[in-house]
Design a protein around this motif. Structure first.
Motif, PDB file in Angstrom:
ATOM      1  N   THR A 152     -48.034   8.062  50.428  1.00 40.29           N
ATOM      2  CA  THR A 152     -47.933   9.081  49.390  1.00 40.29           C
ATOM      3  C   THR A 152     -49.328   9.477  48.925  1.00 40.29           C
ATOM      4  O   THR A 152     -50.317   8.815  49.245  1.00 40.29           O
ATOM      5  CB  THR A 152     -47.137   8.543  48.191  1.00 40.29           C
ATOM      6  OG1 THR A 152     -47.859   7.444  47.618  1.00 40.29           O
ATOM      7  CG2 THR A 152     -45.752   8.065  48.621  1.00 40.29           C
ATOM      8  N   PHE A 153     -49.395  10.554  48.154  1.00 41.02           N
ATOM      9  CA  PHE A 153     -50.698  10.998  47.655  1.00 41.02           C
ATOM     10  C   PHE A 153     -51.316   9.947  46.750  1.00 41.02           C
ATOM     11  O   PHE A 153     -52.527   9.744  46.771  1.00 41.02           O
ATOM     12  CB  PHE A 153     -50.538  12.322  46.901  1.00 41.02           C
ATOM     13  CG  PHE A 153     -51.819  12.805  46.292  1.00 41.02           C
ATOM     14  CD1 PHE A 153     -52.814  13.378  47.081  1.00 41.02           C
ATOM     15  CD2 PHE A 153     -52.051  12.658  44.925  1.00 41.02           C
ATOM     16  CE1 PHE A 153     -54.009  13.804  46.517  1.00 41.02           C
ATOM     17  CE2 PHE A 153     -53.245  13.091  44.358  1.00 41.02           C
ATOM     18  CZ  PHE A 153     -54.219  13.659  45.158  1.00 41.02           C
ATOM     19  N   GLU A 154     -50.480   9.297  45.949  1.00 41.38           N
ATOM     20  CA  GLU A 154     -50.997   8.253  45.060  1.00 41.38           C
ATOM     21  C   GLU A 154     -51.635   7.122  45.859  1.00 41.38           C
ATOM     22  O   GLU A 154     -52.665   6.561  45.461  1.00 41.38           O
ATOM     23  CB  GLU A 154     -49.881   7.706  44.177  1.00 41.38           C
ATOM     24  CG  GLU A 154     -49.405   8.661  43.088  1.00 41.38           C
ATOM     25  CD  GLU A 154     -48.524   9.777  43.643  1.00 41.38           C
ATOM     26  OE1 GLU A 154     -48.083   9.646  44.806  1.00 41.38           O
ATOM     27  OE2 GLU A 154     -48.304  10.770  42.924  1.00 41.38           O
ATOM     28  N   GLU A 155     -51.015   6.775  46.993  1.00 40.09           N
ATOM     29  CA  GLU A 155     -51.564   5.716  47.831  1.00 40.09           C
ATOM     30  C   GLU A 155     -52.875   6.138  48.481  1.00 40.09           C
ATOM     31  O   GLU A 155     -53.758   5.319  48.749  1.00 40.09           O
ATOM     32  CB  GLU A 155     -50.546   5.327  48.917  1.00 40.09           C
ATOM     33  CG  GLU A 155     -49.305   4.646  48.377  1.00 40.09           C
ATOM     34  CD  GLU A 155     -48.264   4.401  49.458  1.00 40.09           C
ATOM     35  OE1 GLU A 155     -47.574   3.366  49.397  1.00 40.09           O
ATOM     36  OE2 GLU A 155     -48.132   5.248  50.372  1.00 40.09           O
ATOM     37  N   LEU A 156     -53.015   7.430  48.748  1.00 41.78           N
ATOM     38  CA  LEU A 156     -54.227   7.946  49.375  1.00 41.78           C
ATOM     39  C   LEU A 156     -55.344   8.242  48.373  1.00 41.78           C
ATOM     40  O   LEU A 156     -56.495   8.445  48.779  1.00 41.78           O
ATOM     41  CB  LEU A 156     -53.906   9.240  50.137  1.00 41.78           C
ATOM     42  CG  LEU A 156     -53.148   9.106  51.452  1.00 41.78           C
ATOM     43  CD1 LEU A 156     -52.732  10.489  51.944  1.00 41.78           C
ATOM     44  CD2 LEU A 156     -54.008   8.423  52.501  1.00 41.78           C
ATOM     45  N   LEU A 157     -54.998   8.269  47.083  1.00 41.34           N
ATOM     46  CA  LEU A 157     -55.942   8.735  46.078  1.00 41.34           C
ATOM     47  C   LEU A 157     -57.238   7.937  46.060  1.00 41.34           C
ATOM     48  O   LEU A 157     -58.331   8.508  46.021  1.00 41.34           O
ATOM     49  CB  LEU A 157     -55.281   8.700  44.696  1.00 41.34           C
ATOM     50  CG  LEU A 157     -56.117   9.305  43.554  1.00 41.34           C
ATOM     51  CD1 LEU A 157     -56.428  10.761  43.850  1.00 41.34           C
ATOM     52  CD2 LEU A 157     -55.359   9.174  42.227  1.00 41.34           C
ATOM     53  N   ALA A 158     -57.136   6.608  46.083  1.00 41.94           N
ATOM     54  CA  ALA A 158     -58.347   5.771  46.044  1.00 41.94           C
ATOM     55  C   ALA A 158     -59.218   6.030  47.257  1.00 41.94           C
ATOM     56  O   ALA A 158     -60.444   6.166  47.145  1.00 41.94           O
ATOM     57  CB  ALA A 158     -57.958   4.298  45.968  1.00 41.94           C
ATOM     58  N   LEU A 160     -59.261   8.759  49.251  1.00 42.23           N
ATOM     59  CA  LEU A 160     -59.806  10.114  49.251  1.00 42.23           C
ATOM     60  C   LEU A 160     -60.912  10.271  48.209  1.00 42.23           C
ATOM     61  O   LEU A 160     -61.943  10.886  48.485  1.00 42.23           O
ATOM     62  CB  LEU A 160     -58.686  11.121  48.973  1.00 42.23           C
ATOM     63  CG  LEU A 160     -57.611  11.257  50.059  1.00 42.23           C
ATOM     64  CD1 LEU A 160     -56.489  12.158  49.578  1.00 42.23           C
ATOM     65  CD2 LEU A 160     -58.218  11.809  51.346  1.00 42.23           C
ATOM     66  N   SER A 161     -60.714   9.710  47.046  1.00 42.43           N
ATOM     67  CA  SER A 161     -61.697   9.852  45.968  1.00 42.43           C
ATOM     68  C   SER A 161     -63.006   9.157  46.322  1.00 42.43           C
ATOM     69  O   SER A 161     -64.087   9.756  46.243  1.00 42.43           O
ATOM     70  CB  SER A 161     -61.145   9.283  44.662  1.00 42.43           C
ATOM     71  OG  SER A 161     -59.974   9.956  44.287  1.00 42.43           O
ATOM     72  N   THR A 164     -64.781  10.795  49.396  1.00 38.07           N
ATOM     73  CA  THR A 164     -65.367  12.092  49.075  1.00 38.07           C
ATOM     74  C   THR A 164     -66.645  11.939  48.261  1.00 38.07           C
ATOM     75  O   THR A 164     -67.660  12.586  48.541  1.00 38.07           O
ATOM     76  CB  THR A 164     -64.362  12.960  48.297  1.00 38.07           C
ATOM     77  OG1 THR A 164     -63.191  13.155  49.096  1.00 38.07           O
ATOM     78  CG2 THR A 164     -64.966  14.303  47.944  1.00 38.07           C
TER      79      THR A 164
END
Length: 260
Positions: A152-158, A160-161, A164
């Motif tokens: 999910t996006f929440e799982e990818l957030l750390a 990706l942030s 980046t």
């Protein structure tokens, strides 16, 4: 295009800073047009060097396909952006020869890479160290990628942030260091620290224009990869020529330079 001096030569403990100009925010678009003009003026030598340069992203894309990991594309793209300035001296020489009204030649451009060997190799080592550090950091960031097949996006957030932020910081640092350092080392018999100090101060003095220039470089690198590296045959020479015109516009000399 109006230019104005912004700083006099500054002396530091280890190096001095060469005087620079203040340019307009969209000056990079003019540099790009002059780079295209140089490509047209010397098409054969441009295409040969462009072909050589295209082999680097081809190797990167091969590694990408072999690893079957789409995440490596991010680190490889930034790596290519890091190492490209080191190998651009030959193309800078082509623009320099055109500026002086001479006919560029392969022999002269190859010799240019050894005009300031100590400074050039020192800069190459610095870029190599940064590139190595980035690859190590990237591998650690990739460890944060979720284990699930459909994250999910929440799982990818750390992932990706952090990726980046770290990628942007490293890329920005290298762009500041390499914006004018290779050109300075090619034309002038100065030490590596003088070239780096000058490049850094010139970028800071032209922050918004260099931000536009950085975005142009990133966009063209991605366009090159989108064309399966074929586009780099033209993109790399044009960007290298444009970088030389950026140097002429920003870094001041005692005698008047040809800048159209």
């Amino acid at each position: 295009m109006p230019l104005s001096p912004t700083n006099k030569d500054h002396n530091h403990e280890y190096a001095r800073t060469i005087e620079s100009n203040k340019v307009e925010i969209f000056a990079p678009l003019h540099w790009l047009s002059l780079g295209a003009k140089d490509f047209i003026a010397a098409p054969l030598i441009s295409l040969v060097y462009g072909l050589i340069f295209s082999l680097i992203p081809v190797a990167i894309m091969y590694l990408y396909s072999e690893t079957d990991n789409h995440l490596i594309n991010i680190s490889m793209t930034i790596t290519f952006t890091l190492i490209a300035p080191v190998f651009a001296a030959a193309l800078y020489d082509v623009s320099w020869e055109l500026e002086k009204g001479h006919k560029p030649s392969f022999s002269h451009s190859i010799k240019s890479m050894f005009r300031n060997p100590v400074g050039a190799w020192a800069f190459a080592v610095i870029i190599l160290l940064i590139m190595t550090a980035w690859l190590r950091v990237a591998s650690l960031v990739f460890a944060l990628y979720p284990d699930s097949l459909n994250p999910t996006f929440e799982e990818l957030l750390a992932f990706l942030s952090l990726g980046t932020i770290l990628g942007a910081l490293i890329l920005a640092a290298v762009m500041v260091l390499s914006a004018f350092t290779p050109q300075i080392l090619l034309e002038r018999k100065v030490d590596i620290m003088t070239a780096i100090f000058t490049s850094t101060r010139a970028v800071i003095n032209n922050f918004y224009a260099m931000l536009v220039w950085g975005l142009i470089l990133i966009i063209f690198v991605f366009l090159g990869f989108l064309t399966s590296a074929v586009g780099f045959i033209v993109i790399m020479p044009v960007l290298a020529f444009a970088s030389w015109h950026a140097y002429i516009a920003v870094i001041r000399t005692k005698k008047k330079r040809i800048y159209e």
